[in-house]
Design an enzyme around this catalytic site. Structure first.
Site, PDB file in Angstrom:
ATOM      1  N   ASP A 178       5.393   3.875   4.213  1.00  0.00           N
ATOM      2  CA  ASP A 178       5.085   2.669   2.868  1.00  0.00           C
ATOM      3  C   ASP A 178       5.557   3.028   1.916  1.00  0.00           C
ATOM      4  O   ASP A 178       6.009   2.349   1.102  1.00  0.00           O
ATOM      5  CB  ASP A 178       3.722   2.864   2.377  1.00  0.00           C
TER       6      ASP A 178
ATOM      7  N   ASP B  49       3.277   8.234   3.849  1.00  0.00           N
ATOM      8  CA  ASP B  49       4.039   8.287   2.994  1.00  0.00           C
ATOM      9  C   ASP B  49       5.623   8.270   3.548  1.00  0.00           C
ATOM     10  O   ASP B  49       5.511   7.520   2.220  1.00  0.00           O
ATOM     11  CB  ASP B  49       3.960  10.262   2.459  1.00  0.00           C
TER      12      ASP B  49
ATOM     13  N   ASP C  10       0.515  -1.199   1.014  1.00  0.00           N
ATOM     14  CA  ASP C  10      -0.928  -1.150   0.610  1.00  0.00           C
ATOM     15  C   ASP C  10      -1.857  -0.581   1.749  1.00  0.00           C
ATOM     16  O   ASP C  10      -2.927  -0.285   1.900  1.00  0.00           O
ATOM     17  CB  ASP C  10      -2.010  -2.128  -0.509  1.00  0.00           C
ATOM     18  N   THR C  11      -1.110  -1.364   2.822  1.00  0.00           N
ATOM     19  CA  THR C  11      -2.221  -1.502   4.004  1.00  0.00           C
ATOM     20  C   THR C  11      -2.300  -0.146   4.353  1.00  0.00           C
ATOM     21  O   THR C  11      -2.734   0.393   5.528  1.00  0.00           O
ATOM     22  CB  THR C  11      -1.764  -2.442   5.242  1.00  0.00           C
ATOM     23  N   VAL C  12      -0.708   0.244   4.702  1.00  0.00           N
ATOM     24  CA  VAL C  12      -0.130   1.381   5.550  1.00  0.00           C
ATOM     25  C   VAL C  12      -0.624   2.287   4.620  1.00  0.00           C
ATOM     26  O   VAL C  12      -1.075   3.824   5.089  1.00  0.00           O
ATOM     27  CB  VAL C  12       1.245   1.815   5.319  1.00  0.00           C
ATOM     28  N   THR C  13      -1.172   2.599   3.522  1.00  0.00           N
ATOM     29  CA  THR C  13      -1.310   3.835   2.411  1.00  0.00           C
ATOM     30  C   THR C  13      -2.988   3.468   2.583  1.00  0.00           C
ATOM     31  O   THR C  13      -3.415   5.042   3.451  1.00  0.00           O
ATOM     32  CB  THR C  13      -1.122   3.379   1.045  1.00  0.00           C
TER      33      THR C  13
ATOM     34  N   ASP D 220      -5.247   9.611  -2.942  1.00  0.00           N
ATOM     35  CA  ASP D 220      -4.754  11.079  -2.661  1.00  0.00           C
ATOM     36  C   ASP D 220      -5.946  11.879  -3.040  1.00  0.00           C
ATOM     37  O   ASP D 220      -6.488  12.914  -1.933  1.00  0.00           O
ATOM     38  CB  ASP D 220      -3.885  11.409  -3.534  1.00  0.00           C
TER      39      ASP D 220
ATOM     40  N   ARG E 258      10.228   0.548  -1.137  1.00  0.00           N
ATOM     41  CA  ARG E 258      11.666   0.732  -2.153  1.00  0.00           C
ATOM     42  C   ARG E 258      12.497  -1.072  -0.933  1.00  0.00           C
ATOM     43  O   ARG E 258      13.423  -1.497  -1.210  1.00  0.00           O
ATOM     44  CB  ARG E 258      12.757   1.400  -1.280  1.00  0.00           C
TER      45      ARG E 258
END
Length: 240
Positions: free
Chosen positions: A88, A85, A48-51, A110, A93
């Protein structure tokens, strides 16, 4: 921003990052980015942080560079952060996580990223770009993209499959716009004629988005009529 979501609690759908890479390139970058994703996990960084950081980077590229007409560098910054994309999704995974929250966060951010990109273009045309028509087209691209996404989400929320993709979906809208913006930015480096690509792309996206919206509305109307008819038939059968 829109990571591959099969492992995040919703069906996998095309994202900007996946659309910009064919399956062979995705496989290559997945192998390359797996150690980096593992490194972030070891450091306690969450998908979530990377997102969030990826979306912030896209917003910065769009809202800092585009309003100044620096389309090439803005697109470079946006494209770099689009690789979040892959990062994260790779992290999710590796962690084996399935999360409704992750799916919700993806979809929400998005929309934020889309708004920043087309908003940045609208600001350029409202300012130094000095073209009210293209400013309006950019705003239409922004609004129609949000509504196209809403129609599918709303249809699904009332139990309909919304079994149509449409002519121009999110990935196509953004790839067309970003490629055209990046190439148009080469005009600043002396490449002649390329500045016309962005206006053409925006008109294509606007028309394509309108067609897609109509396709989805028609589909939802048909599916809702079929569902209501089936419910009526079941009620009649139960009454008899």
């Amino acid at each position: 921003m829109g990571r591959p979501t099969a492992s995040r609690g919703r069906p996998a759908t095309p994202t900007l990052g996946k659309a910009m890479l064919n399956k062979y390139a995705r496989a290559f970058f997945t192998r390359v980015l797996t150690p980096f994703a593992a490194f972030l996990i070891r450091r306690g960084v969450s998908p979530d942080t990377v997102t969030l950081l990826g979306t912030a980077g896209v917003m910065a590229g769009a809202l800092v560079f585009y309003p100044r007409g620096e389309f090439f560098w803005g697109t470079i910054v946006i494209t770099l952060f689009v690789f979040s994309d892959l990062v994260d999704g790779n992290m999710a995974r590796q962690l084996g996580r399935t999360s409704r929250w992750g799916a919700f966060l993806d979809s929400t951010l998005d929309r934020v990223a889309d708004g920043a990109i087309f908003g940045g273009l609208a600001l350029w045309y409202a300012g130094n770009g000095d073209d009210n028509a293209l400013c309006a087209v950019s705003i239409f691209c922004l609004a129609s993209g949000q509504v196209v996404s809403y129609t599918k989400a709303r249809g699904e929320s009332i139990g309909l499959p919304v079994a149509v993709n449409g002519l121009v979906e999110r990935a196509e809208r953004l790839v067309i716009s970003l490629v055209a913006a990046g190439l148009s930015g080469l005009h600043a480096f002396g490449v002649p004629g390329v500045q016309v690509l962005l206006p053409v792309a925006l008109w294509i996206v606007a028309v394509g988005s309108l067609v897609t919206l109509i396709q989805r509305v028609v589909t939802v109307r048909r599916e809702s009529a079929e569902a209501d008819a089936a419910t009526g038939s079941q009620s009649s059968g139960a009454a008899s």
